[in-house]
Structures are given as C-alpha cells and as structure tokens.
Design a protein around this motif. Structure first.
Motif, PDB file in Angstrom:
ATOM      1  N   VAL A 114       8.280  76.625  18.066  1.00 17.84           N
ATOM      2  CA  VAL A 114       8.536  75.187  18.424  1.00 17.84           C
ATOM      3  C   VAL A 114       6.831  74.235  18.518  1.00 17.84           C
ATOM      4  CG1 VAL A 114      10.606  76.659  19.867  1.00 17.84           C
ATOM      5  CG2 VAL A 114       8.849  75.910  20.835  1.00 17.84           C
ATOM      6  N   THR A 115       7.776  72.990  18.275  1.00 19.32           N
ATOM      7  CA  THR A 115       6.693  72.017  18.772  1.00 19.32           C
ATOM      8  C   THR A 115       7.653  71.964  19.914  1.00 19.32           C
ATOM      9  OG1 THR A 115       6.041  71.341  16.964  1.00 19.32           O
ATOM     10  CG2 THR A 115       5.929  70.216  18.227  1.00 19.32           C
ATOM     11  N   TYR A 116       6.692  71.273  21.354  1.00 15.88           N
ATOM     12  CA  TYR A 116       7.789  71.108  23.185  1.00 15.88           C
ATOM     13  C   TYR A 116       6.943  69.742  23.605  1.00 15.88           C
ATOM     14  CZ  TYR A 116       4.286  73.845  25.134  1.00 15.88           C
ATOM     15  OH  TYR A 116       3.099  74.695  26.040  1.00 15.88           O
ATOM     16  N   ARG A 117       7.096  69.583  24.153  1.00 13.68           N
ATOM     17  CA  ARG A 117       6.461  68.005  25.591  1.00 13.68           C
ATOM     18  C   ARG A 117       6.710  69.032  27.000  1.00 13.68           C
ATOM     19  NH1 ARG A 117       7.759  62.561  23.979  1.00 13.68           N
ATOM     20  NH2 ARG A 117       6.605  63.699  22.037  1.00 13.68           N
ATOM     21  N   ASP A 118       5.591  69.168  27.546  1.00 17.02           N
ATOM     22  CA  ASP A 118       5.724  69.093  28.692  1.00 17.02           C
ATOM     23  C   ASP A 118       5.540  67.815  29.985  1.00 17.02           C
ATOM     24  OD1 ASP A 118       5.693  71.045  31.221  1.00 17.02           O
ATOM     25  OD2 ASP A 118       4.270  71.965  30.412  1.00 17.02           O
ATOM     26  N   GLY A 119       6.750  68.592  31.164  1.00 20.21           N
ATOM     27  CA  GLY A 119       6.327  67.112  31.389  1.00 20.21           C
ATOM     28  C   GLY A 119       5.671  65.716  30.663  1.00 20.21           C
ATOM     29  N   ALA A 120       4.572  64.556  31.206  1.00 17.84           N
ATOM     30  CA  ALA A 120       4.628  63.883  30.763  1.00 17.84           C
ATOM     31  C   ALA A 120       3.208  63.584  29.943  1.00 17.84           C
ATOM     32  CB  ALA A 120       3.880  62.686  32.051  1.00 17.84           C
ATOM     33  N   ALA A 121       3.586  64.564  29.332  1.00 19.69           N
ATOM     34  CA  ALA A 121       2.373  64.817  28.162  1.00 19.69           C
ATOM     35  C   ALA A 121       2.982  63.692  26.589  1.00 19.69           C
ATOM     36  CB  ALA A 121       2.379  66.456  27.164  1.00 19.69           C
ATOM     37  N   ALA A 122       1.708  63.813  25.904  1.00 19.57           N
ATOM     38  CA  ALA A 122       2.400  62.157  25.128  1.00 19.57           C
ATOM     39  C   ALA A 122       2.341  62.573  23.681  1.00 19.57           C
ATOM     40  CB  ALA A 122       0.885  61.493  25.394  1.00 19.57           C
ATOM     41  N   GLU A 123       1.849  64.492  23.649  1.00 17.90           N
ATOM     42  CA  GLU A 123       1.701  64.857  22.671  1.00 17.90           C
ATOM     43  C   GLU A 123       2.880  65.797  22.303  1.00 17.90           C
ATOM     44  OE1 GLU A 123       0.723  63.555  19.902  1.00 17.90           O
ATOM     45  OE2 GLU A 123      -0.043  61.826  20.973  1.00 17.90           O
ATOM     46  N   GLY A 124       3.573  66.241  21.151  1.00 20.25           N
ATOM     47  CA  GLY A 124       3.884  67.941  21.232  1.00 20.25           C
ATOM     48  C   GLY A 124       2.173  68.782  21.095  1.00 20.25           C
ATOM     49  N   ARG A 125       3.261  69.959  21.807  1.00 20.66           N
ATOM     50  CA  ARG A 125       2.416  70.730  22.447  1.00 20.66           C
ATOM     51  C   ARG A 125       2.858  72.417  20.855  1.00 20.66           C
ATOM     52  NH1 ARG A 125      -1.704  70.565  25.466  1.00 20.66           N
ATOM     53  NH2 ARG A 125      -2.522  73.031  25.150  1.00 20.66           N
ATOM     54  N   LEU A 126       2.309  72.675  20.313  1.00 22.15           N
ATOM     55  CA  LEU A 126       2.829  74.449  19.680  1.00 22.15           C
ATOM     56  C   LEU A 126       3.073  75.389  20.868  1.00 22.15           C
ATOM     57  CD1 LEU A 126       3.260  75.865  16.686  1.00 22.15           C
ATOM     58  CD2 LEU A 126       0.522  76.220  16.587  1.00 22.15           C
ATOM     59  N   GLY A 127       4.260  75.985  20.853  1.00 20.56           N
ATOM     60  CA  GLY A 127       4.769  76.991  20.888  1.00 20.56           C
ATOM     61  C   GLY A 127       5.137  77.935  20.650  1.00 20.56           C
ATOM     62  N   VAL A 128       5.149  79.622  21.123  1.00 23.98           N
ATOM     63  CA  VAL A 128       5.686  80.506  20.444  1.00 23.98           C
ATOM     64  C   VAL A 128       6.967  80.994  22.255  1.00 23.98           C
ATOM     65  CG1 VAL A 128       6.105  83.110  19.860  1.00 23.98           C
ATOM     66  CG2 VAL A 128       3.781  81.907  19.471  1.00 23.98           C
ATOM     67  N   VAL A 129       8.097  81.443  21.158  1.00 23.38           N
ATOM     68  CA  VAL A 129       9.406  81.949  22.167  1.00 23.38           C
ATOM     69  C   VAL A 129       9.527  82.541  22.419  1.00 23.38           C
ATOM     70  CG1 VAL A 129      11.810  81.786  22.388  1.00 23.38           C
ATOM     71  CG2 VAL A 129      10.261  79.573  21.733  1.00 23.38           C
TER      72      VAL A 129
ATOM     73  N   GLN B 143      11.815  77.621  29.147  1.00 23.46           N
ATOM     74  CA  GLN B 143      12.201  77.184  27.993  1.00 23.46           C
ATOM     75  C   GLN B 143      12.878  75.497  28.951  1.00 23.46           C
ATOM     76  OE1 GLN B 143      13.947  79.141  24.824  1.00 23.46           O
ATOM     77  NE2 GLN B 143      14.685  77.143  23.220  1.00 23.46           N
ATOM     78  N   GLU B 144      13.839  75.855  29.163  1.00 22.98           N
ATOM     79  CA  GLU B 144      14.477  74.984  29.950  1.00 22.98           C
ATOM     80  C   GLU B 144      13.506  73.521  30.874  1.00 22.98           C
ATOM     81  OE1 GLU B 144      14.642  78.199  33.678  1.00 22.98           O
ATOM     82  OE2 GLU B 144      14.550  78.147  30.716  1.00 22.98           O
ATOM     83  N   ASN B 145      12.381  74.545  30.824  1.00 26.17           N
ATOM     84  CA  ASN B 145      11.575  73.349  31.892  1.00 26.17           C
ATOM     85  C   ASN B 145      10.986  72.233  30.888  1.00 26.17           C
ATOM     86  OD1 ASN B 145      12.065  74.683  33.774  1.00 26.17           O
ATOM     87  ND2 ASN B 145      10.599  75.200  34.472  1.00 26.17           N
ATOM     88  N   VAL B 146      10.986  72.559  29.422  1.00 24.91           N
ATOM     89  CA  VAL B 146      10.399  71.902  28.228  1.00 24.91           C
ATOM     90  C   VAL B 146      11.321  70.572  27.874  1.00 24.91           C
ATOM     91  CG1 VAL B 146       8.667  73.015  28.570  1.00 24.91           C
ATOM     92  CG2 VAL B 146      10.320  73.409  26.711  1.00 24.91           C
ATOM     93  N   ARG B 147      10.896  69.660  26.567  1.00 21.01           N
ATOM     94  CA  ARG B 147      11.726  69.468  25.763  1.00 21.01           C
ATOM     95  C   ARG B 147      11.493  69.715  24.793  1.00 21.01           C
ATOM     96  NH1 ARG B 147      10.994  62.808  24.876  1.00 21.01           N
ATOM     97  NH2 ARG B 147      12.012  62.561  22.475  1.00 21.01           N
ATOM     98  N   LEU B 148      12.308  69.932  23.513  1.00 26.29           N
ATOM     99  CA  LEU B 148      11.607  70.585  22.287  1.00 26.29           C
ATOM    100  C   LEU B 148      11.820  69.128  21.093  1.00 26.29           C
ATOM    101  CD1 LEU B 148      13.263  73.356  21.931  1.00 26.29           C
ATOM    102  CD2 LEU B 148      11.823  73.781  22.151  1.00 26.29           C
ATOM    103  N   LEU B 149      10.944  69.234  20.495  1.00 23.26           N
ATOM    104  CA  LEU B 149      11.492  68.211  19.442  1.00 23.26           C
ATOM    105  C   LEU B 149      11.725  68.704  18.617  1.00 23.26           C
ATOM    106  CD1 LEU B 149       7.515  66.487  20.930  1.00 23.26           C
ATOM    107  CD2 LEU B 149       9.356  65.808  21.694  1.00 23.26           C
TER     108      LEU B 149
END
Length: 305
Positions: free
Chosen positions: A4-19, A75-81
């Motif tokens: 996934v690509t996700y955004r955690d909190g106020a981060a400006a850019e999406g981050r790469l993650g593994v679920v 996962q519920e604490n982040v926003r998925l892009l």
C-alpha cells in the motif's frame, strides 16, 4: 505481499507499506531496522524489480519476532492513498471484454452487438486516479448519466515491447482493483476518453497484491454494490481477452513500462444496461472488490452548481 501507499498523521508524502495482520509495516523504516536501503515509493519498488521484492521479504522475516516501535502501525490509524498515487502514464482501459457486457452495451450504448475481434483499448489520465474513501465527483452540469464498472487491474513490472502471449505473464508485477467510472452522456463521436477520464473517474486500490500471491488471476470473483445492493458479480474466467492477450496486444504497438496499469474490463450489470437505466448520484456509496485483492469504497459527492 500486499503493498500500500499510505499517509500517517500530518506527513505530506505517501509512504510505502506492507500489510501484515492488520498492521502496515513501513518499508523505509524496515530497511533502517536491518541496515539496508529499501525503496520508499511503490514506483521505486516496481522499477527495482524482483531483487527489491526479495530484499523486503528478507527484512520482514528478519524482524518478524521483534520490530522497533513505530515500524508498524494499525491500518485503521492511517489514510490509504491510491497504491500508485500518480501513475506516470495514462491507465490502459479495455472496453467490452466480458461477453454479457458486450450484449448490454449494444442494447443501451449503441455499440456493436458482435464480439470484438481484438481488444478495445482506451485510456484514463493520471489525474483521474483517486484512493479508496475519496469522493467520486458528480457535476450535474456535466453529466446526468454517471455509471460504475468494477475491474481487475494489472500492474506491469517489466518493460514489454512486442511481447508474445506465452511470455506475457512474466511482465506482471501484481494486481489491484479499479472502478472505471463513466459519464455515459459525455462520449464524443464514439471517443471515450472524456467520458471515462475526468477527475476522480478512476478509484484505484486499496492495495497491490504481488503476482506470486495470486494463484490464478483468471479465476477471481469480482463484484460491485451501490448503497449495499449488489449490481455486478462475475468472475475473471469470463474475460473475452485474457491478461496475456491484452499485454501482447498493447505491447505490439505501445511499449508497456514498469508501473503501467491495465484495467481489464467490466462484466455485465452497469447502470446503462439496466431497465430502467440507473445512475450514481451524490450521497451514493459505491463498493467494488476483487477476490483476494481488496475492496474499494467511495462516496459520490456533488461539485459545481
């Protein structure tokens, strides 16, 4: 892997993650934990090829028993892009690729009743891409016929120019879900890009599942609901042109590159094919999914006057 690509909190850019088990493991931080530089974006990971995937797998295994604080978040604490928030090129769309959809389109959209003899290819620009949870825009001044189309998406992992069908599947990085939104009253002299390429007309995600984890992409259920009521249900075994055929056909004249996306077509059950016809309106909730890949959930929102 489920990426996934996700955004955690106020981060400006999406981050790469593994679920993993309801948690998202941050790939860059994972690399830091094992002393190895790992890709920081989905496109970087795809570009680097199989070796990069293996490096991520090794790092996951090495930290499985004890991961530093902050390396994984619920996962519920982040926003998925969208998995690829800004594709480099237009998404390749395939029209009329399920037999029953050919029939309903001929009846309601004035397309040919004959089965296509070769894939029908159109495109959707990168600006049409949105993530699960984001709003599909309905502008009443533009359309009164906003329609849905659930589709299996194929993500290319290796450059493909004039590829034979026999070797085509080795060019697949993974799979995702696309809702090919269409303004049926915005077709222009038979051309589809304005009808299908407007802003927000390509919900994409929620994840990319790597090809090694999908045993048979030609035997996956796919479905769509509107406000909880099922509108589409089929299986990818009913594709008129299968994935190797699509890759071979497109690459015969257009080079496919890492990160390119092919939306493989939709089954019967679109709004235009119903009697009476049925459309999407502000306030509707559209969910669509592909077995083993994931579910997109998008509200329809009003814009304009």
């Amino acid at each position: 892997m489920r990426l996934v690509t996700y955004r955690d909190g106020a981060a400006a850019e999406g981050r790469l993650g593994v679920v993993e088990n309801g948690q998202i493991v941050d790939v860059e931080l994972l690399g830091d934990a094992v002393g190895e530089a790992l890709p920081t974006t989905m496109l970087d990971l795809i570009d680097l090829g199989p070796d990069a995937l293996q490096a991520v797998r090794r790092a996951l295994a090495a930290t499985a028993d004890a991961r530093p604080a902050g390396l994984a978040v619920p996962q519920e604490n982040v926003r998925l892009l969208a998995p690829i928030p800004r594709p480099r090129k237009n998404i390749f769309g395939i029209g009329l690729n399920y037999v029953e959809h050919v029939a309903e389109s001929a009846k309601s959209l004035d397309t040919s009743k004959d089965l296509p003899k070769e894939p029908v290819v159109f495109s959707k620009p990168p600006t049409s891409v949105i993530a699960t949870g984001e709003g599909i825009q309905h502008n009443a001044a533009m359309t009164q016929q906003l329609d849905w189309e659930v589709e299996l998406a194929v993500i290319i992992g290796k450059r493909a120019t004039r590829i034979a069908k026999e070797g085509a599947m080795s060019h697949v990085f993974g799979y995702s879900v696309i809702n090919d939104i269409s303004a049926r009253d915005n077709r222009r002299a038979g051309q589809w890009i304005f009808s299908k390429g407007q802003d927000t007309f390509c919900p994409f995600g929620p994840a990319i599942v790597t090809a090694d984890e999908v045993e048979d992409p030609h035997n996956l259920d796919l479905w769509l609901t509107k406000n909880g009521e099922e509108k589409q249900r089929s299986n990818t075994r009913h594709l008129l042109f299968d994935i190797p055929t699509l890759i071979a056909d497109i690459s015969s004249g257009i080079t496919l590159e890492p990160g390119d996306i092919i939306a493989t077509g939709t089954p019967a059950g679109v709004g235009a094919g119903r009697d009476p016809q049925e459309w999407m309106w502000p306030g509707d909730i559209i969910e669509c999914g592909v077995e083993g890949i994931g579910v997109l959930r998008n509200p329809v929102v009003k814009i304009g006057g």
